[in-house]
Motif scaffolding. Structure first.
Motif, PDB file in Angstrom:
ATOM      1  N   TRP A   1     -37.771  37.733  -5.206  1.00 16.41           N
ATOM      2  CA  TRP A   1     -37.622  37.325  -3.802  1.00 16.41           C
ATOM      3  C   TRP A   1     -36.374  36.474  -3.626  1.00 16.41           C
ATOM      4  N   LEU A   2     -36.143  35.549  -4.550  1.00  8.85           N
ATOM      5  CA  LEU A   2     -34.987  34.671  -4.480  1.00  8.85           C
ATOM      6  C   LEU A   2     -33.686  35.463  -4.642  1.00  8.85           C
ATOM      7  N   CYS A   3     -33.669  36.383  -5.589  1.00 13.11           N
ATOM      8  CA  CYS A   3     -32.475  37.212  -5.799  1.00 13.11           C
ATOM      9  C   CYS A   3     -32.178  38.087  -4.582  1.00 13.11           C
ATOM     10  N   ASP A   4     -33.240  38.548  -3.930  1.00 13.21           N
ATOM     11  CA  ASP A   4     -33.066  39.328  -2.702  1.00 13.21           C
ATOM     12  C   ASP A   4     -32.399  38.480  -1.624  1.00 13.21           C
ATOM     13  N   GLY A   5     -32.825  37.228  -1.513  1.00 10.22           N
ATOM     14  CA  GLY A   5     -32.210  36.326  -0.543  1.00 10.22           C
ATOM     15  C   GLY A   5     -30.751  36.064  -0.847  1.00 10.22           C
ATOM     16  N   LEU A   6     -30.418  35.883  -2.125  1.00 13.28           N
ATOM     17  CA  LEU A   6     -29.025  35.661  -2.518  1.00 13.28           C
ATOM     18  C   LEU A   6     -28.168  36.893  -2.232  1.00 13.28           C
ATOM     19  N   SER A   7     -28.743  38.074  -2.463  1.00 13.52           N
ATOM     20  CA  SER A   7     -28.022  39.313  -2.168  1.00 13.52           C
ATOM     21  C   SER A   7     -27.771  39.457  -0.665  1.00 13.52           C
ATOM     22  N   ARG A   8     -28.780  39.121   0.126  1.00 13.52           N
ATOM     23  CA  ARG A   8     -28.618  39.182   1.584  1.00 13.52           C
ATOM     24  C   ARG A   8     -27.598  38.151   2.059  1.00 13.52           C
ATOM     25  N   LEU A   9     -27.602  36.984   1.423  1.00 13.04           N
ATOM     26  CA  LEU A   9     -26.624  35.959   1.780  1.00 13.04           C
ATOM     27  C   LEU A   9     -25.204  36.446   1.477  1.00 13.04           C
ATOM     28  N   LYS A  10     -25.029  37.098   0.348  1.00  7.52           N
ATOM     29  CA  LYS A  10     -23.713  37.655   0.015  1.00  7.52           C
ATOM     30  C   LYS A  10     -23.266  38.657   1.082  1.00  7.52           C
ATOM     31  N   ASP A  11     -24.186  39.512   1.532  1.00  9.28           N
ATOM     32  CA  ASP A  11     -23.841  40.497   2.564  1.00  9.28           C
ATOM     33  C   ASP A  11     -23.425  39.803   3.862  1.00  9.28           C
ATOM     34  N   VAL A  12     -24.140  38.741   4.225  1.00  7.26           N
ATOM     35  CA  VAL A  12     -23.798  37.988   5.434  1.00  7.26           C
ATOM     36  C   VAL A  12     -22.405  37.383   5.323  1.00  7.26           C
ATOM     37  N   GLN A  13     -22.120  36.759   4.175  1.00  5.87           N
ATOM     38  CA  GLN A  13     -20.805  36.149   3.976  1.00  5.87           C
ATOM     39  C   GLN A  13     -19.696  37.205   3.957  1.00  5.87           C
ATOM     40  N   ASP A  14     -19.970  38.353   3.363  1.00  9.98           N
ATOM     41  CA  ASP A  14     -18.972  39.419   3.334  1.00  9.98           C
ATOM     42  C   ASP A  14     -18.692  39.951   4.737  1.00  9.98           C
ATOM     43  N   SER A  15     -19.736  40.060   5.548  1.00  7.17           N
ATOM     44  CA  SER A  15     -19.554  40.526   6.930  1.00  7.17           C
ATOM     45  C   SER A  15     -18.748  39.518   7.740  1.00  7.17           C
ATOM     46  N   LEU A  16     -19.045  38.230   7.559  1.00 11.06           N
ATOM     47  CA  LEU A  16     -18.265  37.206   8.250  1.00 11.06           C
ATOM     48  C   LEU A  16     -16.813  37.241   7.787  1.00 11.06           C
ATOM     49  N   HIS A  17     -16.606  37.440   6.503  1.00 12.78           N
ATOM     50  CA  HIS A  17     -15.243  37.566   5.958  1.00 12.78           C
ATOM     51  C   HIS A  17     -14.491  38.696   6.663  1.00 12.78           C
ATOM     52  N   ASP A  18     -15.154  39.836   6.856  1.00 12.92           N
ATOM     53  CA  ASP A  18     -14.514  40.969   7.531  1.00 12.92           C
ATOM     54  C   ASP A  18     -14.186  40.631   8.985  1.00 12.92           C
TER      55      ASP A  18
END
Length: 302
Positions: free
Chosen positions: A65-82
């Protein structure tokens, strides 16, 4: 025939009532403008919504569950970066230098906190490997060292929680929001900071809480139970870390039960795999936070 002719005359008489309609349709188009988001912003909003839903799922609080949250956080940060790469984003943020500087401070604190966590977590990983060897050899002194270092690491990580909760307290002045695009962009960036704090608290609490020193009195125990019953969202411990408790380790030292030793060794091996997964997930989120901050900095320098 006259009746038919009259019906044909009545048709043109309705045409004068039609000119007012175009302004009405134009008015509705104006109202719909806030919905015309850039596709990247719409995607980011969806990812933020999913991450908020993830953070309030306390029923199955595991390392997966925690790793899933970290993966989702990475996606959010990558989208903001774009989004921060877009020319229109640069144009909007170039007129909000004070706010962007506050954001840069926030993301610098995120980066610093995750850097400290990575160092502490690496130490835990090394101690965990050494403790498994010590347990197999029944090396009491080495097990004691492991438990002591684990408590120290828990205190270090627990301090990160209070540090990260202070991030994102800066409110953007509404008077400076001059367009719908301004409002949407600033809103989504603030939401990104909020979910980043949420996932980070889940990460730090989930790992530090099971390893913290627990010697409550009978009154303290009652308060702890009440507090635990009221916990929701990001406040809970991670299951795999709870299974290797201090009481279990000391009990093994006293009893020397080979079967129980094998059970704990198996749990420690499982925990090491969980640690490796969390380390990888937090490292990726850490890199994404760095990229986001660099993108923010570019909006001021380009």
């Amino acid at each position: 025939m006259v009746g038919v002719f009259r019906r044909s005359l009545s048709f043109p008489n309705k045409t004068p009532n039609r000119p007012p309609k175009p302004p009405i349709s134009q008015h509705f188009r104006s109202i719909s403008l806030p919905c015309r988001s850039h596709p990247l912003i719409s995607q980011l909003k969806d990812e933020i919504t999913e991450l908020k839903t993830w953070s309030f799922n306390p029923d199955n609080r595991t390392s997966a569950w925690l790793c899933d949250g970290l993966s989702r956080l990475k996606d959010v940060q990558d989208s903001l970066h774009d989004i921060l790469q877009l020319p229109q984003t640069h144009e909007l943020l170039s007129h909000k230098r004070e706010w962007v500087e506050k954001l840069l401070e926030d993301f610098l604190r995120f980066v610093d906190v995750y850097g400290i966590f990575q160092t502490s977590f690496l130490s835990l990983k090394e101690e965990q490997l050494a403790a498994r060897v010590a347990l197999r050899r029944k090396d009491d002194s080495r097990i004691a060292t492991y438990l002591k270092s684990r408590k120290k690491m828990a205190k270090e990580i627990a301090k990160l929680v209070s540090s990260i909760r202070c991030i994102g307290r800066y409110s953007f002045p509404a008077s400076e929001l001059v367009s719908i695009a301004d409002t949407e962009l600033t809103g989504v960036i603030c939401d990104v900071i909020d979910v980043t704090v949420s996932v980070s608290v889940a990460l730090f609490n989930g790992i530090s809480m099971p390893f913290a020193s627990k010697k409550p009195s009978w009154m303290g125990l009652a308060l702890a139970k009440k507090k635990k019953a009221n916990k929701v969202g990001v406040e809970g411990s991670i299951k795999e870390f709870e299974q290797i408790g201090e009481s279990n380790m000391w009990r093994l030292r006293r009893k020397g039960d080979d079967e129980e030793v094998r059970t704990v060794l198996k749990r420690m091996q499982d925990l090491e795999r969980c640690i490796a997964d969390i380390e990888s997930g937090s490292e990726k989120a850490f890199r994404s936070l760095i990229n986001t901050r660099v993108s923010l900095l570019n909006t001021l320098t380009e």
